[in-house]
Every structure is written in structure tokens, then in C-alpha cells.
Design a protein around this motif. Structure first.
Motif, PDB file in Angstrom:
ATOM      1  N   VAL A  76       1.022  -1.088  -0.113  1.00  0.00           N
ATOM      2  CA  VAL A  76       0.444  -0.424  -0.043  1.00  0.00           C
ATOM      3  C   VAL A  76       1.216   1.186  -0.237  1.00  0.00           C
ATOM      4  N   GLY A  77       0.566   2.227  -0.714  1.00  0.00           N
ATOM      5  CA  GLY A  77       1.600   3.324  -0.688  1.00  0.00           C
ATOM      6  C   GLY A  77       0.438   4.358  -1.180  1.00  0.00           C
ATOM      7  N   THR A  78       0.444   5.846  -1.972  1.00  0.00           N
ATOM      8  CA  THR A  78      -0.008   6.377  -1.504  1.00  0.00           C
ATOM      9  C   THR A  78       0.151   7.403  -2.951  1.00  0.00           C
ATOM     10  N   LEU A  79      -0.829   8.068  -3.894  1.00  0.00           N
ATOM     11  CA  LEU A  79      -0.532   8.389  -5.091  1.00  0.00           C
ATOM     12  C   LEU A  79      -0.938   9.724  -4.917  1.00  0.00           C
ATOM     13  N   ALA A  80       0.577  11.020  -5.409  1.00  0.00           N
ATOM     14  CA  ALA A  80       0.872  12.056  -5.253  1.00  0.00           C
ATOM     15  C   ALA A  80       0.792  12.942  -6.411  1.00  0.00           C
ATOM     16  N   LEU A  81       0.834  14.264  -5.798  1.00  0.00           N
ATOM     17  CA  LEU A  81       0.560  14.926  -7.323  1.00  0.00           C
ATOM     18  C   LEU A  81       1.881  16.331  -7.013  1.00  0.00           C
ATOM     19  N   ILE A  82       3.041  16.100  -8.060  1.00  0.00           N
ATOM     20  CA  ILE A  82       3.652  17.583  -7.827  1.00  0.00           C
ATOM     21  C   ILE A  82       3.315  18.532  -8.018  1.00  0.00           C
ATOM     22  N   LEU A  83       3.091  19.446  -6.623  1.00  0.00           N
ATOM     23  CA  LEU A  83       2.902  20.963  -6.895  1.00  0.00           C
ATOM     24  C   LEU A  83       4.359  21.830  -7.360  1.00  0.00           C
ATOM     25  N   ARG A  84       5.087  21.398  -6.924  1.00  0.00           N
ATOM     26  CA  ARG A  84       6.375  22.790  -7.600  1.00  0.00           C
ATOM     27  C   ARG A  84       7.846  21.710  -7.637  1.00  0.00           C
ATOM     28  N   MET A  85       8.208  21.736  -8.526  1.00  0.00           N
ATOM     29  CA  MET A  85       9.853  21.182  -8.669  1.00  0.00           C
ATOM     30  C   MET A  85      10.419  22.103  -8.934  1.00  0.00           C
ATOM     31  N   ALA A  86      12.649  22.199  -8.480  1.00  0.00           N
ATOM     32  CA  ALA A  86      13.026  23.074  -8.131  1.00  0.00           C
ATOM     33  C   ALA A  86      14.450  22.182  -8.325  1.00  0.00           C
ATOM     34  N   LYS A  87      15.456  22.489  -9.550  1.00  0.00           N
ATOM     35  CA  LYS A  87      16.592  21.880  -9.439  1.00  0.00           C
ATOM     36  C   LYS A  87      18.220  22.821  -8.927  1.00  0.00           C
ATOM     37  N   ASP A  88      19.037  22.500  -8.113  1.00  0.00           N
ATOM     38  CA  ASP A  88      20.188  23.095  -7.662  1.00  0.00           C
ATOM     39  C   ASP A  88      20.959  23.004  -8.099  1.00  0.00           C
ATOM     40  N   ASP A  89      22.425  23.155  -8.265  1.00  0.00           N
ATOM     41  CA  ASP A  89      23.382  23.276  -8.414  1.00  0.00           C
ATOM     42  C   ASP A  89      23.740  21.821  -8.915  1.00  0.00           C
ATOM     43  N   GLU A  90      23.610  21.098  -8.045  1.00  0.00           N
ATOM     44  CA  GLU A  90      24.402  19.564  -8.885  1.00  0.00           C
ATOM     45  C   GLU A  90      22.756  18.760  -9.395  1.00  0.00           C
ATOM     46  N   GLY A  91      22.039  19.306  -9.310  1.00  0.00           N
ATOM     47  CA  GLY A  91      21.109  17.990 -10.479  1.00  0.00           C
ATOM     48  C   GLY A  91      19.426  17.761  -9.628  1.00  0.00           C
ATOM     49  N   HIS A  92      20.068  18.031  -8.217  1.00  0.00           N
ATOM     50  CA  HIS A  92      18.618  17.407  -7.100  1.00  0.00           C
ATOM     51  C   HIS A  92      17.677  18.176  -7.409  1.00  0.00           C
ATOM     52  N   ALA A  93      16.682  17.559  -8.003  1.00  0.00           N
ATOM     53  CA  ALA A  93      15.254  17.708  -7.550  1.00  0.00           C
ATOM     54  C   ALA A  93      14.526  18.082  -6.202  1.00  0.00           C
ATOM     55  N   LYS A  94      14.349  19.375  -5.691  1.00  0.00           N
ATOM     56  CA  LYS A  94      13.454  19.777  -4.363  1.00  0.00           C
ATOM     57  C   LYS A  94      11.526  19.321  -5.404  1.00  0.00           C
ATOM     58  N   LEU A  95      10.996  19.172  -4.077  1.00  0.00           N
ATOM     59  CA  LEU A  95       9.231  19.023  -4.883  1.00  0.00           C
ATOM     60  C   LEU A  95       8.702  19.129  -3.668  1.00  0.00           C
ATOM     61  N   LEU A  96       7.842  19.878  -3.396  1.00  0.00           N
ATOM     62  CA  LEU A  96       6.613  19.576  -2.608  1.00  0.00           C
ATOM     63  C   LEU A  96       5.309  19.581  -3.336  1.00  0.00           C
ATOM     64  N   LEU A  97       5.082  17.994  -2.647  1.00  0.00           N
ATOM     65  CA  LEU A  97       3.962  16.875  -3.055  1.00  0.00           C
ATOM     66  C   LEU A  97       2.560  16.288  -1.994  1.00  0.00           C
ATOM     67  N   GLN A  98       1.954  16.264  -3.220  1.00  0.00           N
ATOM     68  CA  GLN A  98       0.332  16.487  -2.395  1.00  0.00           C
ATOM     69  C   GLN A  98      -0.312  15.268  -2.262  1.00  0.00           C
ATOM     70  N   GLY A  99      -0.383  14.696  -1.570  1.00  0.00           N
ATOM     71  CA  GLY A  99      -0.878  13.072  -1.171  1.00  0.00           C
ATOM     72  C   GLY A  99      -2.080  13.905  -1.719  1.00  0.00           C
ATOM     73  N   VAL A 100      -2.765  12.022  -2.869  1.00  0.00           N
ATOM     74  CA  VAL A 100      -4.322  12.382  -3.404  1.00  0.00           C
ATOM     75  C   VAL A 100      -4.746  11.491  -2.945  1.00  0.00           C
ATOM     76  N   SER A 101      -4.350  10.377  -2.900  1.00  0.00           N
ATOM     77  CA  SER A 101      -5.612   9.087  -2.212  1.00  0.00           C
ATOM     78  C   SER A 101      -4.330   7.367  -1.742  1.00  0.00           C
ATOM     79  N   ARG A 102      -5.381   6.644  -1.292  1.00  0.00           N
ATOM     80  CA  ARG A 102      -3.792   5.777  -1.036  1.00  0.00           C
ATOM     81  C   ARG A 102      -4.786   4.815  -2.163  1.00  0.00           C
ATOM     82  N   ILE A 103      -3.772   4.026  -1.914  1.00  0.00           N
ATOM     83  CA  ILE A 103      -3.158   3.424  -3.725  1.00  0.00           C
ATOM     84  C   ILE A 103      -2.821   1.792  -3.014  1.00  0.00           C
TER      85      ILE A 103
END
Length: 787
Positions: A76-103
Motif C-alpha cells: 500500500v502506498g500513496t498517489l501524489a501530485l507534484i505541486l512544484r519542482m526546483a533543481k539545485d546546482d548539482e542536479g538534485h530535485a526539490k519537490l513539493l508533493l501533495q498526497g491524493v489517495s491511497r493506492i
């Protein structure tokens, strides 16, 4: 990976394929917005692809205990929506996730360049008007408000948010998501599709958190009070120092009090003892160092700080090792060794066993004191010995009260301070030599010390507080049990050590005494050896004792003589033979005199018990013209005098049957004498010997010299049982006696006699005097007289 339906309310499932991000250590709930960091290049690509599509991904926790490189996803996990994404100088992604529903994860459809899976969304369905769900919601909100009051890390605004959430399933998710609990507990809530079950799990987790926070609050309050108390004490002490400086008294006293306090705190005193110490410290702090009372209080506190309140040695409970050590140090003494090994075995099975109180009773030189040292060595404990011989003051045991000048604790507490542990082997030597006078009865003071039920709260008069003696293994030694008061003897387990046989003395001399004396005189076996026959002669002709103390002195005398020759330059080995024994020890001190003493009628050989072991004893009888008097000499006690009168009365009453003319008793004084007249003698066990000596006198027949006897006689001619059988039989064996007459009812006591002695002697068990007389006299057995 297949999924199953987990609840009745799980409906309207929609299956779709989405990218999947494994989550380690974090659980995302539906409707929650959380920041997320993605560093893996494959997952960064997953995010880019998702943003290019519908921004939807699956966040599925990994089973606990999985290492990097292993992947075991939860169902069991969670279906999520990516609200926002930003990358730093090293190419790593910083996300803001919102849970939608159980899956529910149905099947992994791909793993390159990232995981993809078929998932089924599960929506909550809450039955209308379910009163249990409403009750759970109310309880959850109330308990969460209380948790918010106790948890400083949770914002208070959460209380208002929780009160505005109407959906029971979402309420449970919000409450659990904000708690600082293990991911496994959060995952349990996530996997609860049934809303009622989800609320019950959330309520249980919240109740546990509330209990933990309540306990933490209590602990924090205690710590705060302690800190405030410490700060207050520090402030007051600083004020006290300032006052002393103004008075010109300096700070030495304050520093000294603080130093003693630190010592006492490090010792871990019991609560009552610490309270008493605090009172004395308070008094000490108010005194001037030059005051006489200051020294008294300081000495008392030093005693408290130096006693072993909690220091103890660890017992070595290896039974085989203990048995080996006891065998190395002592020959024979099987009964004592067996008892010690039994104690160690029980101690191993029950570590909190209270120490027994043993009493080793026996003649001098039988190894009582040295046995205590061996027990300590076998157990890995420290050994402590105090001698009670001649102690007449109760304060020697319990200490003096502090009101007396020069007061100090008793010997028990002094000994424990000296040894530094609270569980030594404590030997109370010569307990039978205790006395009493106007200063009290030390034997009565020992009643508390030697009672396992009381000595855990032993109170010394000087200390004034209880000290636990229950961990101490007390061992007392005594030569005579009769001298120990009954109540004190009742508290001890008596183990009797009888005298040694010739063979045992030979073994002890070879294994222990000779090596010890060689080392003590700077010699080796290359300088001196003893022949067996010479050693036997040394034992029988130069010593006459139950123990081996005098034997060791004689061996030491030989070693001194040889050491003198070696010091003068002698190099060849000295071999002590029968012929050379006299050269070092002089003429023999003891020779067998039984045959000579019993050659004439009227003399019989008896056996007696003494505090130093068994002894043989000659009883002589003679008659002379006179007014029918019985004369008794030899410093006899009342009981022995009565035995003589009983023996004479019985023989007189049976004179015809023993063929003694009646005129033998008329106008005759009978004189009975027991030689060694300066030594007091008493007890009923010489009755048969006196009777046989009188029979020998009246019938004019000598007693066989190889026979000795013991037993009490009655007016009917019966032989009654007596004590000290083992010691008496050993004494007969030492003196060269071949046959011993004993009361039949003493047959059970022969089990204690060593087997070699029983085989060397002929032991006659009789119940009547005429049976004893038939054995004692030469010639045919006479007809038994009727009772």
C-alpha cells in the motif's frame, strides 16, 4: 505484486500505470503536502517525465530492515501530485508533493530507467450515522488537543484544523502524520482501508504518545526541582563562605564539608544512612574547626564514608574449581568440604541466598582456622579473622555510643572497613572463649550478628544506622560446644572436626607440613627427607594430640637442626631414619604404658573425651581394712563419683553371681583413684571402667592390657550410651589398644570413625556389664547374671 481488498468501505478502484518512487523512512498520507528531495539520477528523470505528463507519481514505502540495493515494497502506498519542482546546482530535485489517495500496488510493470507499476486507487466510504465512528472521532479530537498541550514541537493551530475536518478517515491521517512515531506505525494507519479500523489504530497510537508525554513532563518537573534545589544550595553556600570570610574563619571548613559530602554521595549509602550523614554534615558546617565536637563529627562521617556499603567481590561459583582448591589445602575433612560445595551450588542456583552461619568445632590443631582461608580462596572472597578469646565487653561487638569519649565501632564494623567489601568470609575464632562481666555479655550481642533473619539490619551503637551483614559468610570456631550459650549455638550449623588417625597424620605431614617447614627454613628436598617409619615414630613417640600442631613443631625442630648443618657447609642430603630421630629430637616423650599399668588386678583402661580430643585413662581400685568407706581421689566431679558408687552397689548386689565372698565387702575401705590427679575429670562414661576395675580387684584377675572401654552403667548392670565415641576410639588407636568395648546403643556413632581405624580395632558392642567383663578378663566367659 498482487493486491487484495482490505475493507468493506474500499470501493471505486481505478487501475492505472504510474511512475513509482520508493520511500525509506517516510510515509506520505492523502491530502498532506510535504517537501521531498530526489538525488538519484533515475528518479530525477522520473520527476521530469511526470511533469511533462500529468504530474502524478506513486510514493510507496519500503519494508523495514531493507539495505541499499534491496527493494521490498509495501503493498500500500500513496498517489501524489507534484505541486512544484526546483533543481539545485548539482542536479538534485526539490519537490513539493501533495498526497491524493491511497493506492494498492498491483504489479511492477517496469524498472528501467525507473520503476513503473499498475496501481489501484482506493477511496474511503463512511457509512451514514455510524455512532461508533462518531465516538471515535470525538475521542481522537479530545486526545489530540491534550497531546498538543504537552508536545512543544507541535503547533497549537493544529487543534483548530482538526476540529474543522469532518471526514473521519482524513482526520485519522492528519493526526497520525503529525506525530513523531516510527514509520511502521504510520504505515499501519495508511494500510487501514476500513475507516473505523483506521480510527481505532490512530486512537491507540495517540493514547500511547499521550502517556509518554505525561511521563516526560513528570520527569522534567523532577529534574527542574532538583536543579532549582541545587542552585539554591549553591547560592546559600556562597553566602556562607562570604560570611566566614567576614568572620576571618576562612573557607577550609566549607571545602572540607563539601569534600566529605562528595565522598558520601559516591559511596551510595542507604537512604537512612544518608539522612543521618546529612544531619551530621549540617552540624559540622556550623562548627568551628577548632571545636572538640568538630573532630567527633568528622571522625563519624569518615567512618560512614569508608565502610563498604555497596562494594563486594564477585563469587567464583565454579564447583569443580572450589573442590580442587579445598583438596589442595586440606587432607580429608570430607564432611566440611561437602557442606561448602553444597553452599556454593545453592548460591549458584539462587544468587540472593543469605549466608549460612557455620561453626567448626573440634580439638586444637585440626585445621579449623586454615579451613576458613581455603573457603575464602575457593569462593574468590576476601578473608577476615577476629579472635574472640577473652572478649568480655559487649561494646567489642556492637561498638560504643558516640556520647563516650574515644568511642568507636565494634569489631564487626572495624573488620568490614579494613577488608573493604561487604561480603567477606568472616571468621569468629574461639567463640567458646567469650566471657562476660559488668560491661555486658558479648555472646548475647552476637545473637543478632549470627542470625540470617536479623543481620540484614545490624545496628552498631557507634554508627546508629543499619548495616547489612546478610552477604557475609560467618564461620565460627570452637573447641568445646558446651561453653557456647544455647541461643547462640542454635543459630549456627555445627560441623565437628575430630582428631586425625596415624595414617591421616602421615599424609598431612608429607603433603603439607614438611613442604611448609622446608620452605620456612630455607631448605629443599635436596637437603632433607623423612623415612616413613621415622615419621610414624615421630607421630607416636613425640606427640600425643588429636590435631597436628605439635607434630608441625617437631618437624620444625628437625628442620632447624638440619638448617644449622647446611649453614655450616654440609652438602649431602640428610635422611631422617629411626636411628637418627633421637639425634634431632632427643629421647621419646611417650611410650605405651597400657601393658604395665594393667598388669596387676584392680586396674582398667578407660576412654575419655577432652577438649583437645580423646584420651585413655587408667582407673585404679584397691581395698584395705576400714569402716566400709568408698574413697574417691583424682579430682573427680560429682557425676563421676556417683558412677563409682553405682558400680560398687551393683557389684555388691551381684557378689554371689560373680563368686565374690561377702566378707570381701565387710570392714573394708574401697579406694578408687584416677591418675593425673591435677586434671579435673567428670562425666558418666567411666562407669563401666570403674565397675571392671572393681571386679578385677574383688576377683583378683588382671584386665587384658589390649582392651579399653567406655560407657555409663546403671544399677541393673546395663551399659548406657555416651558421647564422643569417634574421639575415644581414635585415642584408643593412638595408644596401641587392640579392642574397644562400647555400649550397643552407640553403634550408629561408629559411622563417623574412619574405616582404617575400624579395621585395625576389634570393636565390641555390648549391652550389659557381665558381657563387658567376659571380654575384659582372661579365661572363659562366665554365666550371665540374671537381672
Amino acid at each position: 505484486m498482487e493486491g487484495t481488498n482490505h475493507g468493506q468501505n474500499a470501493t471505486r478502484e481505478t487501475v492505472r500505470e504510474v511512475p513509482l518512487i520508493p520511500s525509506r523512512g517516510m510515509v506520505l498520507f492523502p491530502h498532506m503536502v510535504v517537501p521531498w528531495s530526489v538525488e538519484d539520477p533515475g528518479l530525477v528523470r522520473l520527476v521530469d517525465d511526470a511533469l511533462a505528463a500529468d504530474r502524478t507519481i506513486a510514493v510507496v514505502p519500503v519494508s523495514p530492515g531493507q539495505r541499499e540495493g534491496e527493494l521490498d515494497l509495501r503493498p500500500v502506498g500513496t498517489l501524489a501530485l507534484i505541486l512544484r519542482m526546483a533543481k539545485d546546482d548539482e542536479g538534485h530535485a526539490k519537490l513539493l508533493l501533495q498526497g491524493v489517495s491511497r493506492i494498492r500496488v498491483l504489479k511492477i510493470t517496469g524498472d528501467e530507467p525507473y520503476l513503473r507499476a499498475n496501481v489501484a486507487s482506493v477511496a474511503d466510504e463512511v457509512p451514514e450515522g455510524d455512532i461508533e465512528i462518531r465516538a471515535l472521532v470525538v475521542n481522537l479530537r479530545q486526545l489530540f488537543v491534550r497531546v498538543l498541550e504537552l508536545a512543544p514541537n507541535l503547533p497549537g493551530e493544529l487543534g483548530g484544523i482538526v476540529n474543522t475536518v469532518d471526514d473521519p478517515g482524513v482526520l485519522a491521517d492528519i493526526v497520525v502524520s503529525h506525530l513523531n512515531i516510527p514509520p511502521e506505525e504510520k504505515q499501519a494507519v495508511l494500510e487501514a482501508f476500513d475507516v473505523k479500523r483506521r480510527l481505532e489504530i490512530a486512537l491507540g497510537i495517540l493514547a500511547q504518545q499521550h502517556e509518554i508525554l505525561e511521563l516526560g513532563k513528570k520527569i522534567q518537573g523532577k529534574v527542574k526541582n532538583q536543579v532549582e534545589k541545587t542552585q539554591k544550595e549553591f547560592y546559600l553556600r556562597e553566602q556562607l563562605k562570604a560570611i566566614r570570610r567576614e568572620l576571618g574563619e576562612g573557607e577550609e571548613g566549607g571545602d572540607e564539608v563539601q569534600e566529605i559530602r562528595e565522598k558520601l554521595e559516591a559511596k551510595g549509602l542507604p537512604e537512612t544512612a544518608m539522612e543521618e550523614a546529612e544531619r551530621e554534615l549540617a552540624r559540622l558546617a556550623r562548627m568551628h574547626p577548632s571545636s572538640s565536637e568538630y573532630t567527633v563529627a568528622r571522625t563519624y562521617l569518615d567512618w560512614l564514608a569508608e565502610l563498604p556499603w555497596s562494594e563486594a567481590t564477585e563469587d567464583h561459583l565454579d564447583i569443580d574449581r572450589a573442590e580442587r582448591i579445598l583438596d589442595e589445602d586440606h587432607y580429608d575433612l570430607e564432611k566440611v568440604k561437602k557442606r561448602i560445595l553444597e553452599y556454593l551450588a545453592v548460591r549458584k542456583l539462587k544468587p540472593d541466598l543469605k549466608g549460612p552461619i557455620l561453626c567448626f568445632a573440634g580439638p586444637p590443631g585440626t585445621g579449623k582456622t586454615s579451613l576458613g582461608k581455603s573457603i575464602a580462596r575457593a569462593m574468590g572472597r576476601k578473608f577476615l579473622r577476629i579472635s574472640l578469646g577473652g572478649v568480655r565487653d559487649e561494646a567489642e561487638i556492637r561498638g560504643h555510643r558516640r556520647t563516650y569519649v574515644g568511642a568507636m565501632p565494634g569489631r564487626i564494623i572495624q573488620g568490614l572497613r579494613k577488608v573493604g567489601v561487604n561480603n567477606p568470609v568472616f571468621m569468629l575464632d574461639e567463640i567458646d572463649k567469650l566471657g562476660m562481666d559488668f560491661r555486658g555479655d558479648p555472646a548475647s550481642a552476637l545473637l543478632e550478628v549470627l542470625d540470617p533473619e536479623q543481620n540484614a539490619t545490624f545496628t552498631d551503637h557507634y554508627l546508629g544506622v543499619e548495616f547489612d551483614l546478610s552477604k557475609v559468610l560467618f564461620i565460627a570456631t570452637a573447641n568445646v560446644l558446651d561453653a557456647i550459650p544455647g541461643p547462640l549455638l542454635d543459630r549456627m550449623e555445627v560441623i565437628e572436626l575430630a582428631g586425625y588417625t596415624l595414617e591421616e597424620k602421615l599424609q598431612i605431614a608429607r603433603k603439607y607440613l614438611i613442604p611448609r617447614q622446608l620452605e620456612a627454613h630455607g631448605l629443599t628436598r635436596a637437603h632433607l627427607t623423612f623415612d616413613k617409619r621415622a615419621l610414624e615414630r615421630l607421630i607416636t613417640a613425640y606427640t600425643r594430640e588429636a590435631g597436628v600442631r605439635n607434630l608441625e613443631r617437631e618437624i620444625a625442630a628437625v628442620c632447624r637442626g638440619v638448617a644449622k648443618e647446611v649453614a655450616k657447609g654440609r652438602t649431602e642430603k640428610v635422611r631422617i631414619r629411626l636411628s637418627s630421630l633421637q639425634e634431632y629430637l632427643g629421647p621419646a616423650r611417650y611410650e605405651s604404658e597400657v601393658a604395665e599399668r594393667t598388669r596387676l588386678p584392680g586396674v582398667a583402661t578407660g576412654l575419655a573425651w577432652t577438649p583437645t580430643g580423646g584420651e585413655i585413662l587408667f582407673i585404679e581400685a584397691t581395698k584395705m581394712k576400714g569402716p566400709n568407706r568408698l574413697i574417691l581421689t583424682g579430682k573427680l566431679g560429682e557425676v563421676m563419683k556417683e558412677s563409682a558408687q553405682t558400680a560398687l552397689s551393683y557389684i555388691h548386689s551381684k557378689a554371689a553371681e560373680y563368686k565374690i565372698p561377702e566378707e570381701a565387702f565387710q570392714d573394708q575401705n574401697i579406694h578408687i583413684h584416677v591418675p593425673a590427679g591435677a586434671i579435673p575429670k567428670d562425666g558418666p562414661s567411666a562407669g563401666v571402667t570403674i565397675a571392671v576395675a572393681l571386679l578385677s580387684l574383688f576377683t583378683d584377675r588382671p584386665v587384658r592390657p589390649e582392651v579399653a572401654m567406655t560407657g555409663e552403667i546403671s544399677l541393673r548392670g546395663l551399659l548406657l550410651p555416651v558421647g564422643g565415641i569417634k574421639e575415644k576410639v581414635l585415642a584408643a588407636h593412638r595408644a596401641g589398644i587392640k579392642e574397644v568395648i562400647l555400649p550397643r546403643r552407640n553403634a550408629k556413632d561408629l559411622e563417623d570413625v574412619p574405616e582404617p581405624v575400624r579395621k585395625a580395632l576389634t570393636l565390641h558392642l555390648v549391652s550389659k556389664l557381665d558381657d563387658a567383663a567376659a571380654i575384659a578378663f582372661r579365661g572363659e566367659r562366665r554365666k550371665k547374671p540374671r537381672d
